[in-house]
Design a protein around this motif. Structure first.
Motif, mmCIF file in Angstrom:
data_model
loop_
_atom_site.group_PDB
_atom_site.id
_atom_site.type_symbol
_atom_site.label_atom_id
_atom_site.label_comp_id
_atom_site.label_asym_id
_atom_site.label_seq_id
_atom_site.Cartn_x
_atom_site.Cartn_y
_atom_site.Cartn_z
ATOM 1 N N MET A 92 -0.050 6.722 -9.673
ATOM 2 C CA MET A 92 0.309 6.732 -8.262
ATOM 3 C C MET A 92 1.820 6.834 -8.079
ATOM 4 O O MET A 92 2.307 7.515 -7.171
ATOM 5 N N ALA A 93 2.581 6.171 -8.952
ATOM 6 C CA ALA A 93 4.039 6.226 -8.850
ATOM 7 C C ALA A 93 4.550 7.642 -9.107
ATOM 8 O O ALA A 93 5.404 8.154 -8.369
ATOM 9 N N VAL A 94 4.022 8.296 -10.136
ATOM 10 C CA VAL A 94 4.463 9.660 -10.470
ATOM 11 C C VAL A 94 4.061 10.633 -9.363
ATOM 12 O O VAL A 94 4.868 11.454 -8.897
ATOM 13 N N PHE A 95 2.816 10.540 -8.923
ATOM 14 C CA PHE A 95 2.337 11.436 -7.874
ATOM 15 C C PHE A 95 3.114 11.217 -6.580
ATOM 16 O O PHE A 95 3.475 12.179 -5.874
ATOM 17 N N ALA A 133 9.750 -0.119 -5.291
ATOM 18 C CA ALA A 133 8.576 -0.990 -5.226
ATOM 19 C C ALA A 133 7.639 -0.740 -6.402
ATOM 20 O O ALA A 133 7.181 -1.692 -7.068
ATOM 21 N N MET A 134 7.345 0.523 -6.683
ATOM 22 C CA MET A 134 6.422 0.834 -7.771
ATOM 23 C C MET A 134 7.042 0.549 -9.132
ATOM 24 O O MET A 134 6.346 0.136 -10.075
ATOM 25 N N ALA A 135 8.362 0.753 -9.266
ATOM 26 C CA ALA A 135 9.020 0.440 -10.539
ATOM 27 C C ALA A 135 8.938 -1.052 -10.840
ATOM 28 O O ALA A 135 8.663 -1.464 -11.977
ATOM 29 N N LEU A 136 9.191 -1.884 -9.832
ATOM 30 C CA LEU A 136 9.085 -3.335 -10.025
ATOM 31 C C LEU A 136 7.654 -3.727 -10.378
ATOM 32 O O LEU A 136 7.428 -4.539 -11.291
ATOM 33 N N ILE A 146 -0.725 8.590 0.140
ATOM 34 C CA ILE A 146 0.008 8.101 -1.034
ATOM 35 C C ILE A 146 0.341 6.621 -0.860
ATOM 36 O O ILE A 146 0.118 5.800 -1.763
ATOM 37 N N LEU A 147 0.884 6.282 0.299
ATOM 38 C CA LEU A 147 1.287 4.896 0.534
ATOM 39 C C LEU A 147 0.085 3.959 0.602
ATOM 40 O O LEU A 147 0.138 2.831 0.105
ATOM 41 N N VAL A 148 -1.008 4.424 1.207
ATOM 42 C CA VAL A 148 -2.209 3.588 1.325
ATOM 43 C C VAL A 148 -2.808 3.302 -0.057
ATOM 44 O O VAL A 148 -3.131 2.152 -0.385
ATOM 45 N N LEU A 149 -2.953 4.318 -0.883
ATOM 46 C CA LEU A 149 -3.539 4.129 -2.215
ATOM 47 C C LEU A 149 -2.644 3.257 -3.084
ATOM 48 O O LEU A 149 -3.133 2.410 -3.851
ATOM 49 N N SER A 150 -1.338 3.460 -2.998
ATOM 50 C CA SER A 150 -0.420 2.635 -3.785
ATOM 51 C C SER A 150 -0.472 1.188 -3.332
ATOM 52 O O SER A 150 -0.454 0.257 -4.159
ATOM 53 N N THR A 151 -0.547 0.982 -2.012
ATOM 54 C CA THR A 151 -0.645 -0.386 -1.490
ATOM 55 C C THR A 151 -1.943 -1.039 -1.926
ATOM 56 O O THR A 151 -1.987 -2.239 -2.232
ATOM 57 N N PHE A 152 -3.021 -0.265 -1.972
ATOM 58 C CA PHE A 152 -4.306 -0.800 -2.443
ATOM 59 C C PHE A 152 -4.181 -1.332 -3.869
ATOM 60 O O PHE A 152 -4.660 -2.426 -4.187
ATOM 61 N N VAL A 153 -3.499 -0.578 -4.725
ATOM 62 C CA VAL A 153 -3.359 -0.994 -6.124
ATOM 63 C C VAL A 153 -2.586 -2.294 -6.231
ATOM 64 O O VAL A 153 -2.986 -3.221 -6.959
ATOM 65 N N VAL A 154 -1.468 -2.395 -5.505
ATOM 66 C CA VAL A 154 -0.643 -3.604 -5.651
ATOM 67 C C VAL A 154 -1.294 -4.811 -4.985
ATOM 68 O O VAL A 154 -1.163 -5.940 -5.472
ATOM 69 N N LEU A 155 -2.028 -4.596 -3.880
ATOM 70 C CA LEU A 155 -2.696 -5.725 -3.234
ATOM 71 C C LEU A 155 -3.901 -6.209 -4.023
ATOM 72 O O LEU A 155 -4.222 -7.401 -4.014
ATOM 73 N N GLY A 182 7.604 -8.871 -6.250
ATOM 74 C CA GLY A 182 8.759 -8.238 -5.633
ATOM 75 C C GLY A 182 8.449 -6.819 -5.191
ATOM 76 O O GLY A 182 8.851 -6.381 -4.107
ATOM 77 N N GLY A 183 7.715 -6.080 -6.017
ATOM 78 C CA GLY A 183 7.315 -4.730 -5.634
ATOM 79 C C GLY A 183 6.275 -4.735 -4.529
ATOM 80 O O GLY A 183 6.334 -3.921 -3.587
ATOM 81 N N THR A 184 5.315 -5.637 -4.605
ATOM 82 C CA THR A 184 4.266 -5.724 -3.591
ATOM 83 C C THR A 184 4.846 -6.037 -2.217
ATOM 84 O O THR A 184 4.386 -5.510 -1.194
ATOM 85 N N ALA A 185 5.866 -6.896 -2.183
ATOM 86 C CA ALA A 185 6.460 -7.309 -0.913
ATOM 87 C C ALA A 185 7.096 -6.150 -0.163
ATOM 88 O O ALA A 185 7.195 -6.183 1.066
ATOM 89 N N VAL A 186 7.539 -5.119 -0.883
ATOM 90 C CA VAL A 186 8.157 -3.961 -0.232
ATOM 91 C C VAL A 186 7.108 -2.985 0.289
ATOM 92 O O VAL A 186 7.301 -2.335 1.317
#
Length: 505
Positions: free
Chosen positions: A189-192, A93-96, A26-35, A122-126
Motif C-alpha cells: 500500500m505504501a509503494v502503490f 505515516a506509512m514509513a513509521l 488509497i487512503l481508505v485501504l491504507s487506513t484500514f491496514v493501520v487501524l 505514530g504512523g496510525t495517528a497521522v
C-alpha cells in the motif's frame, strides 16, 4: 500569520472524479491496514506474558502505549497537515507504521516490542486526520454523506476484525505472525500510494509554537493514561495515583487550550480551536464523545462477559463479535446515502435510541443468557452506532471552512481518545466495585463478576440516554447548491470558495 490569513480559503486542485476515487481509495485501504493493527494484540497478551515473562499489567502496555501515542500525536496533526503535502504526510505515516511493524516482528525482548508499538501508533495517528481532511477537501458537500459512509465501513470493520484475525493467526503459529502478515500488505500500500497519490491543496508555511507541543503531549498523554489507570485499578502499584495523573492531565490540557486561544489573536495556534465556534461542529463533537464513551465501555465489557461468565474462548469471542463490526461497516455506505437525502436528525435520533436500548438489554443479561442473544443485541447495537457515526462526522466537519478541516479532524481524533479512555475507566471501575461488593456479600466469583458487568452496562445505558438527548440538538448544516458557483476564479486564477459558512452557523 494573521487570523485573516489563517482562515483564508486555499486553492483546491481540480481533479477528475476518477482521480478523486483513486486518491480516497488509497487512503481508505491504507487506513484500514493501520487501524486493523490497533486491536490485533488483544488475544496475544497471554502468550506474550509467557514468552517474555512479564505480568498482565506490563503486557497491557502494548495496547495502552498505542492509545497514549495516538493521544499525544493527534493534536499536532492539525498544524502538521497544513504545512506538508499530502504525499509527504502519507509517506511519513506509512514509513513509521512499516518501521514499527518490522521492529515488532523481529523484537528480541519486550521493551523492543513496546517501542515498536509506539512507532506504529505514530504512523496510525497521522492517517485518520489525513483521510478526513482529504475527503472534506475533495468531495463536494452534496456527496459527502455517501463517501463518509464508505469510510465508516473501514473505521468500524478494521478494529472489529482485529481480535478475530489475531485469534486465527495465533492458532496458526507464533505471535510474530501478527506483524509478519501485515508487513507485506502495508508495504504494498505504501509503494502503490506513493506512485498514485496526488497532493491536495497547498502547504502553508508557518511557525510552530514550541510551548504548545509539550503542553499537548503531556496534557493529553497524562489525561488518557490517568483515565486508563482508573479503569485498570492500578492505585496500589502506581508511583503516582491515577487520580493525580488525571488531574494533572486535565490542568495541562486546560493550559494548552488557553495557549491556543491566546495564539489565535496574534499568531498561528498549534490546534485552531475556532472550529468550536461552529455550533454544528460543537454539537457533533459532544455527541461523538458520549457515543464513544458508551461504545468503548461496551467493547471492553463484552469480551470479559463472554469469556469469564459465558465460558467462551478468545477465538469464539472474536468470531462472535465480527458480525457486529461488519454490520456497522456495511450499513455505513447506506446510511451515508440516506444522509444526503434525509439529513442528520432523522438518522441520528433513532440510531442513538437504538443504541441506548441495546445497552440497557446488555445490563439485563446474566450467566444463563444465550450467546446467540448476545450476538443479536450486539448486531443491533452496531446498527444503531452506524446511524450515529456517519451523520455526526459528516455534519460536524461539513460546516467548517477548508482551512479548519485539519484542525477539526485533529480535535475529533484527540477527544475520541480521551472519550474512549474515560468510558473504559468509568465502566471498569463500576464493574470492579460492584463485583467486589457482591463477592463480599457471599456471591461466588462468577456471579459477582456477572453482577459487576451488569452494572457496567447500566452505566453504558445511562450514557446512551444522554446521547439521545444530545442527538435532539443535531441539525443538518446548510449545503451549497451545485453547481451554483460555489467556486469562483480570482483574477490570478486561484479558486476561492465563496460558500464557507460563518462561525454562527
Amino acid at each position: 500569520m494573521t487570523e485573516g490569513a489563517m482562515l483564508a480559503p486555499h486553492a483546491t486542485p481540480t481533479l477528475s472524479p476518477g482521480r478523486v476515487t483513486v486518491v480516497l481509495r488509497i487512503l481508505v485501504l491504507s487506513t484500514f491496514v493501520v487501524l486493523l493493527n490497533e486491536t490485533i494484540m488483544v488475544n496475544a497478551i497471554p502468550r506474550l506474558m509467557r514468552e517474555f515473562e512479564v505480568t498482565a499489567a506490563a503486557a497491557g502496555w502494548l495496547s495502552t502505549a498505542f492509545m497514549l501515542t495516538m493521544a499525544v500525536v493527534i493534536p499536532v496533526t492539525g498544524w502538521f497537515l497544513q504545512r506538508v503535502t499530502t504525499r509527504t504526510a502519507f509517506g511519513l505515516a506509512m514509513a513509521l507504521f512499516l518501521a514499527g511493524t518490522a521492529l515488532a516482528a523481529a523484537a528480541p525482548a519486550f521493551p523492543v516490542l513496546l517501542a515498536a508499538r509506539v512507532i506504529q501508533a505514530g504512523g496510525t495517528a497521522v492517517m485518520m486526520p489525513l483521510l478526513m481532511t482529504t475527503l472534506m477537501t475533495l468531495v463536494p458537500p452534496h456527496d459527502r454523506g455517501r463517501v463518509m459512509g464508505n469510510i465508516t465501513l473501514v473505521i468500524s470493520v478494521a478494529p472489529a476484525l482485529g481480535p478475530a484475525v489475531s485469534g486465527v493467526l495465533l492458532h496458526l503459529g507464533t505471535w510474530r505472525l501478527l506483524f509478519l502478515a501485515v508487513l507485506p500488505i502495508a508495504g504494498a500500500m505504501a509503494v502503490f500510494g506513493q506512485r498514485k497519490l496526488v497532493n491536495v491543496g497547498e502547504p502553508q508555511a508557518g511557525p510552530i509554537d514550541w510551548l504548545s507541543v509539550p503542553l499537548a503531549a503531556a496534557g493529553f498523554g497524562a489525561l488518557v493514561y490517568g483515565l486508563s489507570g482508573l479503569g485498570a485499578g492500578v492505585e496500589a502499584s502506581a508511583v503516582v495515583s491515577p487520580e493525580v495523573t488525571t488531574l494533572v492531565g486535565a490542568v495541562l490540557v486546560g493550559l494548552f487550550t488557553w495557549r491556543q486561544l491566546a495564539l489565535q489573536r496574534s499568531s498561528t495556534p498549534l490546534l485552531d480551536l475556532r472550529a468550536l465556534a461552529y455550533r454544528h461542529f460543537s454539537v457533533a463533537l459532544g455527541l461523538m464523545c458520549l457515543s464513544f464513551m458508551a461504545l468503548m465501555g461496551a467493547f471492553i465489557l463484552l469480551p470479559i462477559y463472554l469469556q469469564e461468565v459465558c465460558g467462551l474462548t478468545s477465538l469464539q469471542t472474536g468470531l462472535l463479535l465480527i458480525p457486529g463490526g461488519l454490520t456497522m461497516g456495511l450499513l455505513g455506505p447506506q446510511v451515508g446515502k440516506l444522509y444526503d437525502r434525509l439529513g442528520a436528525p432523522r438518522l441520528v435520533v433513532p440510531g442513538a435510541a437504538l443504541t441506548a436500548l441495546c445497552l440497557a438489554l446488555f445490563a439485563l443479561m446474566g450467566e444463563q443468557t444465550s450467546p446467540w442473544l448476545v450476538l443479536a443485541v450486539h448486531v443491533a447495537l452496531s446498527a444503531g452506532m452506524a446511524f450515529v457515526f456517519t451523520p455526526v462526522f459528516t455534519s460536524g466537519l461539513s460546516v467548517l471552512p477548508p482551512p479548519l478541516y485539519p484542525h477539526g479532524s485533529a480535535i475529533l481524533g484527540s477527544l475520541q481518545q480521551v472519550a474512549a479512555a474515560a468510558g473504559t475507566a468509568l465502566v471498569i471501575s463500576v464493574m470492579s466495585g460492584r463485583a467486589a461488593t457482591a463477592a463480599a456479600d457471599g456471591a461466588d466469583p462468577t456471579d459477582a463478576l456477572a453482577t459487576g458487568i451488569q452494572w457496567g452496562f447500566g452505566i453504558g445505558a445511562v450514557l446512551g440516554g444522554l446521547t439521545v438527548l444530545v442527538a435532539l440538538l443535531v441539525r443538518t448544516p446548510p449545503v451549497p447548491q451545485q453547481p451554483v458557483a460555489p467556486e469562483a476564479q480570482d483574477e490570478d486564477g486561484t479558486t476561492t470558495d465563496k460558500t464557507a459558512p460563518t462561525p454562527t452557523q
